[in-house]
Design an enzyme around this catalytic site. Structure first.
Site: not given
Ligand code: F6P
Length: 343
Positions: A103, A127-128, A172, A223, A275-276
């Site tokens: 977004e 991922i969201d 998120r 979260e 998760q990412r």
């Molecule tokens: O938007 C993807 C995401 O992994 C969210 O699920 C999470 O809140 C955020 O990014 C974490 O962001 P960063 O990697 O900047 O800590």
């Protein structure tokens, strides 16, 4: 030869490299040149680029993250940067830009289009899974598979030690990851941002479960979930560089509250960036590949201001602004399915 620029912005996500590879392969086969813009919008402000030829994208399909790097840079934070982006687009000789992001990145792309930088095509990533106008975003499938495996592993300790284990997942302000990983992992309670947490209800579900002889439970919490009283739990008060709150920590509070109210020994695991990370699933590789190929087709046909999207089993294109108008929150029918297995 016409030149296409490609950038990846926002949080990294499994599936980005398959998109980059597909864009380069398809674009070269159509007679375009491709330049990679490093670290999202930051690279366009700084003219930081790398040439993308067949060699540059060879072997990247199974790799997580993005070979272009990423950042949460928002050119609209400093009005002068918007002009720099527009000027650099011309200086770099670009005829089109493919912006791959969620977004934030696509929100910037949508604003730039309105501000006169029209030759942009968007590719949805996160991922969201919270972008509108597309049924799924790549990265989500990998994230829920990782989370599912972690929930499976948490079952081992929960069962052996007769504990409640709380798994805090990302997502998120949308509960997609928690809900789908919760269903796949057989969670006994799933808590999502779309529904306020009712502690009385959570504890009564857990007590009921334990009273029918189960000595352990798995609670999945997103979260961004909030208690009925309505306070969001933050990792820190500082905003990230795009201006978002940094969520995290609700799992700990929830675990303490469950233990206090039920007397069941409770622990928490926060999955975070695990998760990412890592290699994309087949679904995300295929989705990223299809979206990348379609994005180049849009450029070729000068269909700018559009975003490629998955609707049903088809890759389509939609107005870019439709994707960022509203957050896509979870389908409550799916939550009802998860609820059948609560307790
Ligand atoms: O938007 C993807 C995401 O992994 C969210 O699920 C999470 O809140 C955020 O990014 C974490 O962001 P960063 O990697 O900047 O800590």
């Amino acid at each position: 030869m016409e030149k296409i620029g490609i950038l990846t912005g926002g949080g990294d996500c499994p599936g980005l490299n398959p998109v980059i590879r597909a864009v380069v392969r398809k674009a070269l086969s159509e007679g375009f040149e491709v330049v990679g813009i490093k670290d999202g919008w930051k690279g366009l402000i700084k003219q930081d680029t790398i040439a993308l030829d067949l060699n540059a994208v060879s072997g990247i399909l199974p790799k997580g993250g993005t070979i272009l790097g990423t950042s949460r840079t928002n050119p609209y934070k400093k009005p002068e940067d918007v002009q720099v982006v527009k000027d650099n687009f011309k200086k770099m000789g670009l005829s089109a830009l493919i912006a791959v992001g969620g977004e934030d990145t696509l929100g910037v792309a949508s604003k730039l289009i309105k501000d006169g930088l029209t030759n942009i095509v968007g590719v949805p990533k996160t991922i969201d899974n919270d972008l509108s106008a597309t049924d799924y975003t790549f990265g989500f499938d990998t994230a829920i598979n990782i989370a599912m495996e972690c929930i499976d592993r948490l079952h081992t300790t929960a069962e052996s030690h007769h504990r409640v284990l709380v798994a805090e997942l990302m997502g998120r302000h949308a509960g997609w990851i928690a809900l789908e990983a919760g269903i796949a992992g057989g969670a006994d309670v799933v808590l999502i941002p779309e529904l306020p947490i009712d502690m009385d209800e959570v504890c009564s579900v857990l007590k009921k479960r334990h009273s029918r002889g189960k000595s352990f439970s798995i609670v999945v919490v997103a979260e961004g979930a909030q208690f009925k009283e309505g306070t969001m739990v933050l990792q820190e008060q500082k905003l990230d560089s795009f201006g978002h709150v940094r969520l995290g920590g609700i799992g700990e509070i929830l675990a303490q509250e469950i233990e206090k109210r039920t007397g069941f020994e409770t622990r928490v695991s926060i999955l975070g960036h695990i998760q990412r990370g890592g290699s994309p699933t087949a679904f995300d590789r295929i989705l990223g590949t299809r979206l990348g190929v379609k994005a180049v087709e849009l450029v070729k046909n000068k269909k700018f201001g559009r975003m490629v999207a998955l609707q049903g089993i088809k890759i389509v294109d939609v107005p870019l602004e439709d994707a960022v108008k509203a957050l896509k929150t979870v389908d409550m029918e799916l939550y009802e399915v998860a609820k059948v297995f609560f307790g």
